[in-house]
Design an enzyme around this catalytic site. Structure first.
Site, PDB file in Angstrom:
ATOM      1  N   LYS A 192       0.532  -1.827   0.024  1.00 23.81           N
ATOM      2  CA  LYS A 192      -0.053   0.083  -0.240  1.00 23.81           C
ATOM      3  C   LYS A 192       1.124   1.823  -0.067  1.00 23.81           C
ATOM      4  CE  LYS A 192      -2.036   3.249   3.148  1.00 23.81           C
ATOM      5  NZ  LYS A 192      -1.598   4.443   2.003  1.00 23.81           N
ATOM      6  N   GLU A 266      10.117   1.441  10.152  1.00 22.71           N
ATOM      7  CA  GLU A 266      10.775   2.695  10.098  1.00 22.71           C
ATOM      8  C   GLU A 266      10.417   3.390  10.153  1.00 22.71           C
ATOM      9  OE1 GLU A 266      12.856   4.675   8.834  1.00 22.71           O
ATOM     10  OE2 GLU A 266      12.802   3.722   6.766  1.00 22.71           O
ATOM     11  N   CYS A 300      13.279  10.928   7.278  1.00 20.65           N
ATOM     12  CA  CYS A 300      13.457  10.344   9.058  1.00 20.65           C
ATOM     13  C   CYS A 300      14.484   9.865   9.287  1.00 20.65           C
ATOM     14  CB  CYS A 300      12.857   8.580   8.607  1.00 20.65           C
ATOM     15  SG  CYS A 300      14.317   7.827   7.613  1.00 20.65           S
ATOM     16  N   GLU A 397       9.935  14.859  15.767  1.00 16.22           N
ATOM     17  CA  GLU A 397      10.568  15.168  14.443  1.00 16.22           C
ATOM     18  C   GLU A 397       9.958  16.289  13.660  1.00 16.22           C
ATOM     19  OE1 GLU A 397       9.326  11.753  12.899  1.00 16.22           O
ATOM     20  OE2 GLU A 397      11.090  11.490  11.373  1.00 16.22           O
TER      21      GLU A 397
HETATM   22  P1  NDP Z   1       1.661   7.865   8.627  1.00  9.66           P
HETATM   23  O1  NDP Z   1       2.760   6.929   9.643  1.00  9.66           O
HETATM   24  O2  NDP Z   1       0.281   7.879   8.659  1.00  9.66           O
HETATM   25  O3  NDP Z   1       1.798   6.966   7.385  1.00  9.66           O
HETATM   26  C1  NDP Z   1       2.715   5.959   6.723  1.00  9.66           C
HETATM   27  C2  NDP Z   1       1.758   4.966   6.219  1.00  9.66           C
HETATM   28  O4  NDP Z   1       1.233   4.174   6.724  1.00  9.66           O
HETATM   29  C3  NDP Z   1       1.108   5.768   4.620  1.00  9.66           C
HETATM   30  O5  NDP Z   1       1.028   4.428   3.515  1.00  9.66           O
HETATM   31  C4  NDP Z   1      -0.030   5.493   5.409  1.00  9.66           C
HETATM   32  O6  NDP Z   1      -1.528   5.451   4.636  1.00  9.66           O
HETATM   33  C5  NDP Z   1      -0.184   4.507   6.701  1.00  9.66           C
HETATM   34  N1  NDP Z   1      -1.320   4.551   7.725  1.00  9.66           N
HETATM   35  C6  NDP Z   1      -1.716   5.501   7.873  1.00  9.66           C
HETATM   36  N2  NDP Z   1      -2.487   4.816   9.702  1.00  9.66           N
HETATM   37  C7  NDP Z   1      -2.139   3.524   9.333  1.00  9.66           C
HETATM   38  C8  NDP Z   1      -2.738   3.137   9.789  1.00  9.66           C
HETATM   39  N3  NDP Z   1      -2.792   3.035  11.085  1.00  9.66           N
HETATM   40  N4  NDP Z   1      -2.088   1.502  10.005  1.00  9.66           N
HETATM   41  C9  NDP Z   1      -2.000   1.608   8.845  1.00  9.66           C
HETATM   42  N5  NDP Z   1      -1.486   1.687   7.720  1.00  9.66           N
HETATM   43  C10 NDP Z   1      -1.310   3.111   7.983  1.00  9.66           C
HETATM   44  O7  NDP Z   1       2.234   8.974   8.493  1.00  9.66           O
HETATM   45  P2  NDP Z   1       1.815  10.984   7.681  1.00  9.66           P
HETATM   46  O8  NDP Z   1       2.109   9.975   6.185  1.00  9.66           O
HETATM   47  O9  NDP Z   1       0.417  11.492   8.233  1.00  9.66           O
HETATM   48  O10 NDP Z   1       2.754  11.364   8.339  1.00  9.66           O
HETATM   49  C11 NDP Z   1       2.986  11.808   9.711  1.00  9.66           C
HETATM   50  C12 NDP Z   1       4.213  12.246  10.179  1.00  9.66           C
HETATM   51  O11 NDP Z   1       4.890  10.993  10.044  1.00  9.66           O
HETATM   52  C13 NDP Z   1       4.689  13.291   9.779  1.00  9.66           C
HETATM   53  O12 NDP Z   1       4.949  14.167  10.148  1.00  9.66           O
HETATM   54  C14 NDP Z   1       6.341  12.486   9.687  1.00  9.66           C
HETATM   55  O13 NDP Z   1       6.797  12.975  11.280  1.00  9.66           O
HETATM   56  C15 NDP Z   1       5.955  10.828  10.396  1.00  9.66           C
HETATM   57  N6  NDP Z   1       6.610  10.222   8.484  1.00  9.66           N
HETATM   58  C16 NDP Z   1       7.529   9.952   9.445  1.00  9.66           C
HETATM   59  C17 NDP Z   1       7.987   9.107   8.299  1.00  9.66           C
HETATM   60  C18 NDP Z   1       9.597   7.514   8.465  1.00  9.66           C
HETATM   61  O14 NDP Z   1      10.520   7.897   6.744  1.00  9.66           O
HETATM   62  N7  NDP Z   1      10.382   8.272   9.596  1.00  9.66           N
HETATM   63  C19 NDP Z   1       7.709   8.457   6.882  1.00  9.66           C
HETATM   64  C20 NDP Z   1       6.494   9.768   6.870  1.00  9.66           C
HETATM   65  C21 NDP Z   1       6.461  10.854   8.040  1.00  9.66           C
HETATM   66  P3  NDP Z   1      -1.753   7.144   4.199  1.00  9.66           P
HETATM   67  O15 NDP Z   1      -1.033   8.102   3.429  1.00  9.66           O
HETATM   68  O16 NDP Z   1      -3.107   6.310   3.191  1.00  9.66           O
HETATM   69  O17 NDP Z   1      -2.162   8.532   5.204  1.00  9.66           O
END
Ligand code: NDP
Length: 795
Positions: A192, A266, A300, A397
């Site tokens: 996904k 991660e 990240c 973060e």
């Molecule tokens: P999320 O953790 O919400 O999203 C990452 C992935 O998980 C997306 O594909 C998201 O779908 C999906 N997801 C969201 N909720 C669920 C759930 N309950 N169960 C399973 N999958 C889920 O990150 P965000 O994109 O919302 O970003 C929010 C914050 O996270 C950022 O501001 C940043 O601080 C951090 N972040 C950290 C990352 C890293 O690599 N460490 C990467 C991205 C974000 P969908 O996109 O549809 O919400």
């Protein structure tokens, strides 16, 4: 802009990259994408689509399917159906497919790069020169691992259907990091993508079709967070690989607790970028550009916390400000920009809010004099100085182009500040003194340490976090273990081993046994201790005959034991050779008292003396195994593509809780405790609940074997109650549990808060006598974390 104007202003002109091929791709799907299930484009069951917007133009790019439960179920079914033949095609067959994917990505690399920049807002320079070349490299590298699996990973097999959930910051790269190793090891996948950035995953689906990848091996289900949650909860998904926020990582840990699903997480970071006074400050400035302004800081492992030695702090800040003034923010397809757009308005607001908070907290904020383009979601590079280590912007973060700086005086203070975070993903150390860099690197709690460089990656080097940055590694041989299971797992039994027992013939015989009238105590910090609550529990043999009382410990005793384990710093600092000496000494002392320990086993479990002797002798042999490993479980030097010596170093997890199996009271204790300490961990052990006396006798061996105080702490009592306390304890870094299915679930559920590493048996029984089940490098892997240290070379 005319040439005359350019001469007058010396401004860059726009250098736009053509997006024709990407537009053609979008049009070929009529800008409305279905799901990729079982090798076919499939309409979403709900008929529901959502928009994908280009962040740097706010242009609507396409409609994306919103997959619901039925779609996820169809995708998992397709992956399950494809599994058998994907395994049977063998490593070489899979290598051919992965190689074909890598070639096809290279052949269409510009299209991937452009589409990624359009969809995510990141500069085309980055997608063209970094993201997509790394994607191809990942598939090539893992084509190699597929080829080598049969010989190099003989003891392991595929896990099954893997659910993979990726974020929006490196959409295609994260896809590659997930899909390449999963397929190489014989698994099939349902992936996904993030809702903001699904397009390159859909272009990848086209590539899978073009190379004739068997139907169902890769399935792409687009959607929102609830699509991800449905995938996580699907009963036929055997493992979840997730990259994203720590918050969602914890949700996934809780959702999968007790199901037996493997997970790798991660997650976020707040990585320190440490500058010592002898560093080359001009190089440092360019390193900072890479660390925090690469991908708009939406990384990240971004070096978002600048820690600089006080003597050079002001000088460095001035240089950074001068460089920030020259950075260019603009449209993602402009080849001459440094910083692109923020992925979406919601992320832009998060950044704005946190910067506002930083100002309100009294930190000094600086931004360049120029303005960002007005259309599109842009945010300027931002520097905070004089930041207090406890302020929100130093701890949270931000995931944007915001650098927070603070200074330090001594090396020790630098390490303390660096580790003053709940995260542990990466760090960067800048000094011209390699000895200093290599002294500091092991002290930083982070999965990656870059020396005089930042944000460098390669498929051959494992990437992943410590602490709340998650667990598991992606890349390198260490990353393969996330996609395999040990073949011995299929040998584990649902029922406890049936032992041949004999009722003790008379009380007189019982009285002749040694130690019967001793008062077992807890063993904490090298001292025998009474339980805080002043309670005891009765230990009986398997026929219900009274043997002894042992302390009934409480939360307070666990806390004391954890404190003692943390205080034992000498053990971790000892060389492998020195640890091996101590382990051999333990074996020697156990051997001297072998009869006494055998008698104790007979007394508690009513097995024959011959069986008890076998347990003691196997325990001695097992200690030898880990004494042998103590100075041999080496790391690797990875062959990365850059000019780097990349050291993959196994490091101890830290303070570990170990909950021993109830069966085999001595061998179960030895088989779990000794590998953990052989790797330098200090442990808090809950021995067999029904037969704890082998463990409480064992502290007399520890006292005579040069084991430092606090290295092994033994706490008796109600196993599952004490386990819960350990699972909740924030200062325990790892927890192994060998007990019931419910206890395993409790461990996984309650450990989510600080994301401690867990290893549980889901109520299954190992045969501790069988070396393939009861010992080996799998135990050592769970007792260590791999840290990759990147050291560039070249004059
Ligand atoms: P999320 O953790 O919400 O999203 C990452 C992935 O998980 C997306 O594909 C998201 O779908 C999906 N997801 C969201 N909720 C669920 C759930 N309950 N169960 C399973 N999958 C889920 O990150 P965000 O994109 O919302 O970003 C929010 C914050 O996270 C950022 O501001 C940043 O601080 C951090 N972040 C950290 C990352 C890293 O690599 N460490 C990467 C991205 C974000 P969908 O996109 O549809 O919400």
């Amino acid at each position: 802009m005319s040439i005359k104007e350019i001469y007058q202003t010396m401004e860059y002109g726009p250098a736009p990259e053509s997006n024709k091929e990407s537009e053609d791709f979008l049009n070929s799907h009529k800008r409305k994408f279905n799901l990729f299930i079982n090798g076919k484009w499939t309409k979403p069951a709900s008929g529901d689509y959502f928009e994908s917007i280009s962040p740097s133009t706010t242009e609507k790019l396409a409609l994306i399917s919103n997959a619901n439960e039925k779609d996820v179920d169809d995708a998992v079914k397709a992956a399950k159906k494809a599994l058998k033949s994907w395994v049977e095609i063998g490593g070489h067959g899979r290598a051919r497919y992965l190689y074909a994917i890598a070639r096809q990505i290279q052949k269409h690399s510009r299209n991937f790069a452009v589409l990624e920049s359009m969809d995510n807002g990141k500069p085309i320079r980055e997608t063209r020169d970094i993201d997509i070349p790394l994607v191809a490299r990942h598939f090539y590298h893992h084509a190699g691992w597929a080829q080598l699996m049969d010989t190099e990973m003989k003891e392991y097999k595929e896990i099954g259907v893997i659910g993979q959930i990726i974020p929006w910051n490196f959409p295609m790269l994260m896809l590659a990091w997930k899909i390449a190793p999963a397929l190489a090891m014989g698994n099939t996948v349902v992936l996904k993508p993030a809702e903001f950035t699904s397009l390159t995953a859909l272009l990848f689906a086209d590539i899978c079709k073009q190379i004739g990848l068997p139907d169902g091996v890769v399935n792409i289900v687009t959607g929102h967070g609830d699509t991800g949650a449905t995938l996580v909860n699907h009963p036929d998904v055997a493992k979840i690989a997730f990259t994203g926020s720590t918050e969602v990582g914890k949700i996934i840990r809780r959702a999968t607790a007790g199901t037996g699903k493997k997970i790798s997480l991660e997650l976020g970071g707040k990585s320190p970028f440490i500058v010592f006074e002898d560093a080359d400050l001009d190089s440092v400035v360019e390193g900072i550009v890479d660390a925090i302004w690469f991908n708009q800081g939406q990384v990240c492992c971004a070096g978002s916390r600048l820690l600089v030695q006080e003597s050079v702090a002001e000088k460095l800040y001035a240089k950074i400000r001068a460089r920030m003034e020259t950075l260019r923010v603009g449209k993602s397809l402009d080849k001459s920009i440094d910083i692109g757009a923020i992925v979406a308005p919601v992320q832009l607001r998060t950044i704005e809010d946190l910067v506002q908070k930083g100002k309100e907290e009294g930190n000094t904020c600086w931004q360049p004099s120029w303005n960002c383009p007005a259309d599109g979601y842009f945010y300027p590079p931002t520097l905070f100085t004089d930041v207090s280590p406890s302020s929100v912007i130093a701890q949270e973060e931000i995931f944007g182009p915001v650098l927070v700086a603070m200074s330090f005086r001594s090396h020790g203070e630098a390490v303390k500040l660096a580790n003053n975070t709940r995260y542990g993903l990466a760090s960067s150390i800048w000094t011209e003194n390699i000895n200093l860099a290599l002294d500091i690197a092991p002290q930083i709690k982070a999965g990656t340490v870059w020396i005089n460089c930042s944000n460098v990656f390669d498929a051959s080097s494992g990437f992943g976090g410590y602490r709340e940055s998650g667990y598991g590694r992606e890349g390198g041989k260490e990353g393969l273990y996330e996609y395999v299971k040990h073949r011995a797992e299929s040998e584990f039994k649902n029922d406890a081993p049936k032992l041949k027992t004999h009722e003790p013939s008379s009380k007189k015989e019982n009285k002749s046994l040694p130690s019967i009238d001793r008062t077992p105590k807890l063993y904490i910090g090298g001292k025998q201790a009474r339980p805080d609550g002043g309670n005891s529990i009765t230990i009986k043999d398997t026929y219900g005959n009274y043997i002894s009382e042992v302390p009934k410990s409480s939360r307070k005793d666990i806390r004391n034991a954890v404190e003692a384990a943390h205080a034992c710093t000498s053990w971790a600092g000892m060389t492998g050779h020195a640890k091996a000496q101590v382990l051999y000494y333990i074996a020697e002392n156990l051997s001297v008292r072998a009869d006494e320990f055998a008698a104790r086993i007979v007394q508690m479990t009513n097995v024959s003396t011959a069986d008890a002797n076998k347990e003691v002798q196997t325990s001695i042999e097992r200690i030898y195994t880990y004494a042998a490993w103590a100075d041999k479980y080496d790391g690797l030097v990875h062959h990365t593509t850059q000019r780097n010596v990349t050291l993959a170093m196994p490091e101890r997890v830290g303070v570990m809780g170990i909950v021993c199996p109830d069966e085999s009271p001595l061998l179960g204790f030895i088989s779990t405790v000794i590998p953990a300490i052989a790797m330098g961990n200090c442990v808090v052990v809950i021995p067999s609940e029904s037969a704890p006396l082998s463990a409480t006798d064992f502290y007399q061996i520890l006292e005579t074997s040069d084991v430092p105080a606090g290295c092994i702490n033994i706490v008796t009592g109600n196993k599952d109650e004490l386990t819960k306390e350990m699972a909740k304890h924030d200062d325990i870094d790892g927890l192994w549990y060998f007990g019931s299915a419910q206890g395993s679930k409790d461990v996984e559920l309650l450990s989510a808060e600080n994301l401690k590493r867990t290893w549980v048996n889901y109520g299954k029984y190992r045969n501790w006598y069988d070396r393939s089940q009861g010992e080996g490098t799998e135990f050592l892997r769970h007792a260590t974390e791999i840290k990759n240290i990147w050291i560039p070379y070249g004059a």
